[in-house]
Design a protein around this motif. Structure first.
Motif, PDB file in Angstrom:
ATOM      1  N   MET A  69       4.888  -8.570  -7.289  1.00 19.69           N
ATOM      2  CA  MET A  69       5.124  -9.313  -5.990  1.00 19.69           C
ATOM      3  C   MET A  69       6.310  -9.572  -5.763  1.00 19.69           C
ATOM      4  O   MET A  69       6.924  -9.564  -4.607  1.00 19.69           O
ATOM      5  N   VAL A  70       7.153 -10.021  -6.581  1.00 16.67           N
ATOM      6  CA  VAL A  70       8.689 -10.217  -6.312  1.00 16.67           C
ATOM      7  C   VAL A  70       9.408  -8.975  -6.026  1.00 16.67           C
ATOM      8  O   VAL A  70      10.158  -9.149  -5.230  1.00 16.67           O
ATOM      9  N   ASN A  71       8.970  -7.972  -6.599  1.00 20.07           N
ATOM     10  CA  ASN A  71       9.541  -6.645  -6.005  1.00 20.07           C
ATOM     11  C   ASN A  71       9.135  -6.347  -4.526  1.00 20.07           C
ATOM     12  O   ASN A  71       9.859  -5.995  -3.929  1.00 20.07           O
ATOM     13  N   GLU A  72       7.904  -6.635  -4.252  1.00 22.42           N
ATOM     14  CA  GLU A  72       7.267  -6.209  -2.924  1.00 22.42           C
ATOM     15  C   GLU A  72       8.362  -7.206  -1.881  1.00 22.42           C
ATOM     16  O   GLU A  72       8.742  -6.802  -0.772  1.00 22.42           O
ATOM     17  N   LYS A  73       8.544  -8.410  -2.293  1.00 18.91           N
ATOM     18  CA  LYS A  73       9.505  -9.355  -1.516  1.00 18.91           C
ATOM     19  C   LYS A  73      10.913  -8.731  -1.480  1.00 18.91           C
ATOM     20  O   LYS A  73      11.310  -8.702  -0.288  1.00 18.91           O
ATOM     21  N   ASP A  74      11.218  -8.301  -2.440  1.00 16.98           N
ATOM     22  CA  ASP A  74      12.777  -7.886  -2.467  1.00 16.98           C
ATOM     23  C   ASP A  74      12.773  -6.558  -1.752  1.00 16.98           C
ATOM     24  O   ASP A  74      14.012  -6.494  -0.801  1.00 16.98           O
ATOM     25  N   GLU A  75      11.814  -5.731  -1.722  1.00 17.85           N
ATOM     26  CA  GLU A  75      12.100  -4.744  -0.894  1.00 17.85           C
ATOM     27  C   GLU A  75      11.642  -4.587   0.533  1.00 17.85           C
ATOM     28  O   GLU A  75      11.987  -3.692   1.346  1.00 17.85           O
ATOM     29  N   SER A  76      10.828  -5.403   1.082  1.00 15.47           N
ATOM     30  CA  SER A  76      10.257  -5.743   2.096  1.00 15.47           C
ATOM     31  C   SER A  76      11.184  -6.401   3.193  1.00 15.47           C
ATOM     32  O   SER A  76      11.915  -7.258   2.801  1.00 15.47           O
ATOM     33  N   PRO A  77      11.124  -5.854   4.407  1.00 15.11           N
ATOM     34  CA  PRO A  77      12.240  -6.712   5.495  1.00 15.11           C
ATOM     35  C   PRO A  77      11.552  -7.750   6.035  1.00 15.11           C
ATOM     36  O   PRO A  77      12.370  -8.594   6.591  1.00 15.11           O
TER      37      PRO A  77
END
Length: 197
Positions: A69-77
């Motif tokens: 979930m943190v990775n998605e947040k980091d990669e998402s605009p």
């Protein structure tokens, strides 16, 4: 690490699939569209919405899920309140978590059939009219599937209960007032005790 050997079980809990889908809800649609684009939204628009507000599991699986979930947040605009639900649905429906050795299995529970009963999408018809709220005792029941012999039971966890007017007014008008009174008495007792010392 040693603690990561063997996968953990995760439990995801759906919203009512008759009431909403990812492409029908304005918020869910925006979270998917802005986070992943039109092609992903088109692929997911008819999928049932999975609520990110309640996720359960074994520690090793939960740790991996939270890292994802943190990775998605980091990669998402996307920088919108509630976007975590878009990440949550994308991770599940894209099978992005399937290769994670720390996650043995993800169990997706339909709304009203698991430990967590998500009520947020059930706004058009009251819970009482649906037959899942006892308006005298304010108990909320799990759904009973027609194709099983499952008995109706109390919902162990009722998520988004405040979306139902009857429950909202009961909790805010009676329960919260009583809890507030009890809390104020306890605070005063502690204050008095501290002054005596």
């Amino acid at each position: 690490p040693e603690s990561m050997k063997g996968g953990g079980l995760l439990h995801f809990f759906g919203e009512n699939s008759e009431a909403t889908r990812l492409g029908l809800s304005r918020k869910n649609k925006n979270w998917i569209q802005r986070g992943y684009g039109s092609e992903v939204l088109e692929a997911l628009k008819n999928k049932p919405t999975i609520c990110s507000g309640a996720t359960m599991g074994e520690q090793v699986g939960m740790e991996m899920y939270l890292r994802a979930m943190v990775n998605e947040k980091d990669e998402s605009p996307i920088r919108m309140t509630g976007a975590d639900q878009g990440f949550h649905n994308y991770l599940y429906y894209s099978s992005k978590l399937a290769g994670a050795t720390a996650i043995e299995k993800i169990v997706l529970w339909e709304q009203g059939l698991g430990v967590v009963n998500n009520l947020g999408a059930l706004r058009e018809i009251s819970l009482e009219e649906r037959g899942i709220l006892n308006a005298t005792t304010y108990e909320v029941y799990n759904n009973v599937r027609e194709d099983t012999k499952q008995q109706r039971s109390l919902s162990p966890v009722v998520h988004q209960w405040d979306r139902d007017k009857t429950l909202f007014h009961h909790r805010h008008g009676k329960v919260f007032d009583q809890l507030s009174k009890e809390w104020n008495i306890k605070k005063q007792t502690l204050k008095d005790h501290a002054q005596e010392q």
